[in-house]
Design an enzyme around this catalytic site. Sequence first.
Site, PDB file in Angstrom:
ATOM      1  N   LYS A   1       0.875  -1.163   0.000  1.00 41.86           N
ATOM      2  CA  LYS A   1       0.000   0.000   0.000  1.00 41.86           C
ATOM      3  C   LYS A   1       0.915   1.217   0.000  1.00 41.86           C
ATOM      4  CE  LYS A   1      -3.376   2.717   2.480  1.00 41.86           C
ATOM      5  NZ  LYS A   1      -3.843   3.117   3.816  1.00 41.86           N
TER       6      LYS A   1
ATOM      7  N   ALA B   1      -9.418   6.015   4.264  1.00 41.19           N
ATOM      8  CA  ALA B   1      -9.149   7.169   5.131  1.00 41.19           C
ATOM      9  C   ALA B   1     -10.396   7.996   5.411  1.00 41.19           C
ATOM     10  CB  ALA B   1      -8.068   8.084   4.560  1.00 41.19           C
ATOM     11  N   GLY B   2     -10.538   8.343   6.698  1.00 39.09           N
ATOM     12  CA  GLY B   2     -11.587   9.254   7.129  1.00 39.09           C
ATOM     13  C   GLY B   2     -12.906   8.609   7.485  1.00 39.09           C
TER      14      GLY B   2
ATOM     15  N   ASN C   1      -9.027   1.758   9.689  1.00 38.58           N
ATOM     16  CA  ASN C   1      -8.101   1.484  10.770  1.00 38.58           C
ATOM     17  C   ASN C   1      -8.530   2.192  12.049  1.00 38.58           C
ATOM     18  OD1 ASN C   1      -4.434   1.451  11.097  1.00 38.58           O
ATOM     19  ND2 ASN C   1      -5.997   1.028  12.585  1.00 38.58           N
TER      20      ASN C   1
END
Length: 254
Positions: A96, A183-184, A205
Amino acid sequence: MESLVIAGRKFRSRLFVGTGKYPSPSVLANTLEESGTELVTVALRRVNFSEQDPTLSAIDFGKYLVVPNTSGAKDADEAIRLARLSRTASGLNWVKLEVTPDPVYLLPDPSETLKAAEILVKENFIVLPYMHADPALAKRLEDAGCAAVMPLGSPIGSARGIKTEEFLDIIIKQATVPVVVDAGLGMPSHAAKAIELGADAVLVNTAIAVADNPVTMGRAFRLAVESAEAALDAGPIKEKDKASPSSPLTGFLE
């Protein structure tokens, strides 16, 4: 929905999970199990593939595809170096790709990300680049040979959900490789929204790891993603400008 395939590998789960910030290896292991994930990412700066590492000890390498990430890399050269070191130590050729020189918002550098992707693809890495929700960049990364693209929903760890919907929609419509919203995402509903928009998967995550109960939150994200998949399979109705009655307006007494 058809099975998700990235670089020839089939995934049943469309929820990918990061492994940072968990309170303990045992909580991480239990959370991964409850999430139903089949792909986990590990930060190369936080783990040591050449020694027994607490995070790695919690991951069943026979069950999960482990994808190292270049989190913390400030430019293409640093990201490439990290990826090469990882492959040498672990034998893993998935990566990644993250290039985030901005320490405040952790936004990805478009030109350095593309530069690193082009080199790593030529070195036979399977590259999954973290990127802005930029349709033009997504196409360039796809053309460079990336196995998927990973546009952000909002800044890393912000829990703000999807703030890039219009651009994600364009990326999803144009892409010929899988699109993973990364993300977010702060709540399971954010993950469901991404799948409903047409994303092939999501990566989560912080929202799971930092929850009061990561194991339960991992299960909640799994259920949200599965629910969105089921809804799409069921054939959702289209939005309308006007009301449409759910009961007949005539013939009640006939």
